[in-house]
Design a protein around this motif. Structure first.
Motif, short mmCIF file in Angstrom:
data_model
loop_
_atom_site.label_atom_id
_atom_site.label_comp_id
_atom_site.label_asym_id
_atom_site.label_seq_id
_atom_site.Cartn_x
_atom_site.Cartn_y
_atom_site.Cartn_z
N ALA A 164 11.97 27.95 -8.09
CA ALA A 164 10.75 28.67 -7.74
C ALA A 164 10.13 28.07 -6.48
CB ALA A 164 9.76 28.62 -8.90
N ARG B 200 7.94 26.09 -4.11
CA ARG B 200 7.41 24.75 -4.36
C ARG B 200 6.14 24.48 -3.58
NH1 ARG B 200 12.70 20.77 -3.94
NH2 ARG B 200 13.67 21.31 -5.94
N GLY C 184 3.00 25.03 -3.78
CA GLY C 184 1.91 25.96 -3.51
C GLY C 184 1.98 26.60 -2.14
N LYS D 99 1.94 29.05 0.66
CA LYS D 99 1.38 30.39 0.76
C LYS D 99 1.29 30.82 2.22
CE LYS D 99 0.48 31.17 -3.63
NZ LYS D 99 1.15 32.26 -4.39
N THR E 38 9.06 33.58 1.69
CA THR E 38 8.73 32.67 0.59
C THR E 38 9.85 32.61 -0.44
OG1 THR E 38 7.56 34.43 -0.57
CG2 THR E 38 6.25 33.00 0.82
N ARG F 203 9.42 38.13 -8.59
CA ARG F 203 7.98 37.83 -8.52
C ARG F 203 7.68 36.45 -9.14
NH1 ARG F 203 4.11 41.52 -7.32
NH2 ARG F 203 4.81 43.63 -6.79
N ARG F 204 8.33 36.15 -10.23
CA ARG F 204 8.07 34.87 -10.89
C ARG F 204 8.51 33.71 -10.00
NH1 ARG F 204 11.02 35.71 -14.74
NH2 ARG F 204 12.82 34.38 -14.29
N CYS G 58 6.34 33.25 -7.01
CA CYS G 58 4.93 33.03 -7.38
C CYS G 58 4.04 34.18 -6.89
CB CYS G 58 4.43 31.69 -6.82
SG CYS G 58 5.34 30.27 -7.48
N SER H 242 2.00 37.38 -8.22
CA SER H 242 1.46 37.95 -9.45
C SER H 242 1.82 39.44 -9.54
CB SER H 242 -0.06 37.79 -9.50
OG SER H 242 -0.66 38.53 -8.45
#
Length: 438
Positions: free
Chosen positions: A50, A52, A54, A56, A83, A118-119, A122, A124
């Motif tokens: 996933a 990593r 945070g 963004k 991402t 999506r998971r 990250c 939503s």
């Protein structure tokens, strides 16, 4: 290691991977595995992960069929970093993870769905996805292959890409592929006969069912700052039903005053991008010894047809009597023109890419410069793996041009309509305005 138990057994049997014997079993110490990876320019095979730390970005972008990251780097330079990468090839996954370790990484596209994307990225369930981009495997549409389109397993992942995009519903969907996509035959309806251009029509119909507005063109990467003649179809689909403008060229051919007429700099040349590394050590494979004699007779920019007449058939063998120009045989590239399209191996007889002066193929380092990769962009694997990854990549400058077009459209900047007359490629009727007329 990212390989099967059978491969491990073979490597052990040929002495590539050291082991100890414990009873009837082979035992592989971690240090022996690490030593094998180092010798072969590999790292530990990354698992799916996933996003990593945070990480963004202002724009939510996802990359599929990411390869060695050429399109990703270009989009990133334009201001649209991904991402999430989706890539199934072992060496490509190592390359991506080593260079961008915090980006989410997925594998086989046929085994994932919108929820898992999506998971892992990250995102939503209610969050907007701005851009999805990727170049599905092109062999199913290449003019150099059998062109089985969606009957080819590689063509089927193209359909999976469209299905996944329909689930994720991005604002923009980008599809990059080879020129052959425009003409590959395929039935346009179930049970129908294959028709020329049927594969492209199938894709356009699918995007229309998704209510996307579509623009596309056949772009020569040299017109966007790449030191390479490489023509690729780029489809940009918009969820709001309108069309995105075509890419804006940054360079043009010096022949027939194209550059002067459009007030653009000349195409970048091979010399432009490699002149400062030619005295450094180079990594490359070798041509077969018997072919060096013929390369030695040729000057830069020449190929087999410039060999002495009494030598041509000897050099070409059975290929001498085949039709077509055969200009890829015994081809020395020119210093002061863009390189021909980089291929997955520069030593294949029909697609030679010999250095302008030296008796060797283009090196890995030269490949990276021609494609626009930074020198410090690490590429996993041996020389053949590196050639393959770089040769399959989208030129970084073309990816950047795609990213700029998306950002311009997002920000409501409409392009000058005069670019519609720009000679984007050497072929006609290759855009959304002209293709149906072909």
């Amino acid at each position: 290691m990212g390989v099967s138990a059978g491969v491990v057994t073979r490597l052990a049997n040929v002495g590539e991977l050291e082991f100890d014997i414990c009873g009837a079993r082979k035992v592989f110490r971690q240090e022996a595995v690490d030593a094998y990876l180092r010798r072969n320019n590999l790292v530990r095979a990354p698992e799916d992960q996933a996003l990593r730390g945070g990480l963004k970005y202002d724009i939510c972008a996802l990359s599929f069929f990411s390869g060695a990251g050429g399109l990703d780097l270009g989009m990133e330079r334009a201001g649209i970093p991904a991402t999430l990468y989706c890539e199934n090839n072992r060496e490509c996954r190592m390359t991506l993870h080593q260079n961008r370790p915090d980006v989410a990484l997925l594998g086989d596209i046929t085994q994932i769905d919108a929820d898992s994307v999506r998971r892992m990225a990250c995102i939503s369930p209610n969050s907007e996805i701005d851009v999805i981009f990727g170049g599905p495997p092109c062999q199913a549409f290449s003019t150099a292959g059998a062109r089985r389109a969606f009957e080819d397993p590689r063509g089927n992942v193209f359909l999976k890409y469209l299905d996944l995009a329909a689930e994720l519903n991005p604002r923009y969907l980008i599809i990059e592929n080879v020129r052959g996509l425009l003409s590959t035959s395929f039935p346009t309806r179930p049970g129908g006969k294959p028709v020329r251009g049927g594969a492209m029509r199938y894709i356009l119909n699918r995007l229309n069912e998704m209510d996307y507005g579509v623009s596309f063109n056949l772009y020569n990467a040299a017109n966007f700052g790449s030191a390479q003649i490489r023509e690729r179809v780029v489809i940009i689909a918009k969820r709001d039903g309108t069309k995105c403008d075509w890419l804006i060229p940054t360079h043009a051919d010096s022949k027939e005053k194209v550059a002067e007429n459009w007030r653009l700099p000349y195409w970048m040349t091979f010399r432009d991008v490699v002149h400062d590394i030619e005295d450094l050590p180079q990594t490359y494979t070798n041509f077969p010894q018997k072919r060096l004699r013929y390369f030695n007779m040729l000057k830069e920019g020449q190929c087999w047809n410039k060999l002495p007449l009494d030598v041509q058939e000897e050099a070409m063998g059975k290929a001498f009597r085949l039709g077509g120009g055969k200009t890829g045989f015994y081809r020395r590239i020119a210093w002061d023109r863009p390189s021909p399209t980089l291929v997955t191996s520069p030593t294949m007889p029909a697609t030679d890419l010999c250095h302008p002066d030296a008796l060797r193929p283009l090196s890995v380092e030269e490949y990276k410069r021609v494609q626009g990769f930074p020198d410090d962009w690490w590429i996993a694997g041996g020389v053949h793996d590196q050639y393959r990854q770089i040769g399959n990549a989208v030129p970084v400058s073309l990816g950047e041009a795609i990213g700029r077009a998306i950002l311009d459209d997002m920000n409501g900047r409409s392009h000058d309509k005069r670019w519609r007359d720009f000679p984007y490629s050497r072929y006609s009727r290759t855009s959304d305005l002209t293709w149906d007329l072909a």
